[in-house]
Design a protein around this motif. Sequence first.
Motif, PDB file in Angstrom:
ATOM      1  N   SER A 130       0.844  -1.160   0.054  1.00  0.00           N
ATOM      2  CA  SER A 130      -0.161  -0.080  -0.159  1.00  0.00           C
ATOM      3  C   SER A 130       0.912   1.319  -0.119  1.00  0.00           C
ATOM      4  O   SER A 130       2.195   1.054   0.387  1.00  0.00           O
ATOM      5  CB  SER A 130      -0.994  -0.015   1.085  1.00  0.00           C
ATOM      6  N   ARG A 172       1.181   5.908  -0.011  1.00  0.00           N
ATOM      7  CA  ARG A 172       0.439   7.003   0.516  1.00  0.00           C
ATOM      8  C   ARG A 172       0.260   7.928  -1.103  1.00  0.00           C
ATOM      9  O   ARG A 172       1.059   7.713  -1.868  1.00  0.00           O
ATOM     10  CB  ARG A 172       0.976   8.034   1.532  1.00  0.00           C
ATOM     11  N   ARG A 191      -3.692   4.758   0.627  1.00  0.00           N
ATOM     12  CA  ARG A 191      -4.513   4.841   2.086  1.00  0.00           C
ATOM     13  C   ARG A 191      -5.322   5.848   2.084  1.00  0.00           C
ATOM     14  O   ARG A 191      -6.363   5.851   2.737  1.00  0.00           O
ATOM     15  CB  ARG A 191      -3.196   5.109   3.125  1.00  0.00           C
ATOM     16  N   GLU A 192      -5.321   7.000   1.219  1.00  0.00           N
ATOM     17  CA  GLU A 192      -6.199   8.140   1.398  1.00  0.00           C
ATOM     18  C   GLU A 192      -7.306   7.662   0.669  1.00  0.00           C
ATOM     19  O   GLU A 192      -8.462   8.239   0.966  1.00  0.00           O
ATOM     20  CB  GLU A 192      -5.479   9.436   0.653  1.00  0.00           C
ATOM     21  N   GLN A 197      -8.933   4.541   1.091  1.00  0.00           N
ATOM     22  CA  GLN A 197      -9.489   3.450   1.566  1.00  0.00           C
ATOM     23  C   GLN A 197     -11.048   3.917   2.471  1.00  0.00           C
ATOM     24  O   GLN A 197     -11.604   3.156   2.619  1.00  0.00           O
ATOM     25  CB  GLN A 197      -8.526   3.012   2.651  1.00  0.00           C
TER      26      GLN A 197
END
Length: 298
Positions: free
Chosen positions: A182, A184, A262-263, A265
Amino acid sequence: MLHGRLLNYLDEVARTGSVRRTAERLNVSASAISRQIASLEEELDTQIFTRTKRRLTLTAAGEILIGHVRDTLKGMNRAEAMIEDLKGLRRGEVTIALMSGLAANLVPRAIGLFQRAMPGVRVSLKLMTTGDDIREAVTSGAADLGLGFDFPADIEIAVHEIAIGRLGVAVAPDHPLARSTSIRLSECVGYPMVVADPTTAIRPHIDQVFARANLQLHFAIEANSIEMMRHLAMSEGYVTFLTPFDIAFESRMGRLTYVPVREFQSDTQQLMLIGGRRNLSALASVFAEHMRGVMRAD
């Protein structure tokens, strides 16, 4: 079958007002009808019919019950008719309105399953740019089914299946980002990007997440074609933002890698299979069944 017979008994007695005439019409004994009605009244602990020497009339409770009975019988008749249609299906056409990216991934698998079961039936695919176009095709009757993302609630459409997907990065397997489990959003910024243009269902999600992360969206290429975005990622090393549904085939073939961002999700996209509010044709129902299976598998 016993339940079905009782519904027919109740419907006919309510129409004729007579157990004897109902027995003659349905070719059963009057005592059998009377026993079933009495048993139901005992179970409900209320009278369904008011009995006089000349006629049986519905009570208030009976009026409520007969509405349910007739709705059930109509539904059963429709279901039986569709089942009979399915037995004889050999020819015809099913029309699907969908976004182009899905046409190269999920839909071919559903078509393969469908045509193996219905080899004489033609499938017509209508590629659309926006969800509004798909919805219009379905509500106008130009398409039997529609497949796309995030259709708003609408009294004119019926939702037949929903699958949840999240935007992430799609890159070639040899891209540096492909090695991560994953990433960022900031890790993507230094690479050349191809992004969906503002007419697509994907772009609003991308804009919102970049804004929340206080990052500028810098891209080399903007496109309204998911095929173009996939090919640029596969062959030229671009980073693009797509869902697993958009790259299902390429992922299986080892041509693209999906990496969660991640942002993204907390942001989901709903892949939705829709139809008009009218009953689906028997052929469209069979295709929808196969499409649901593919959506659930991915």
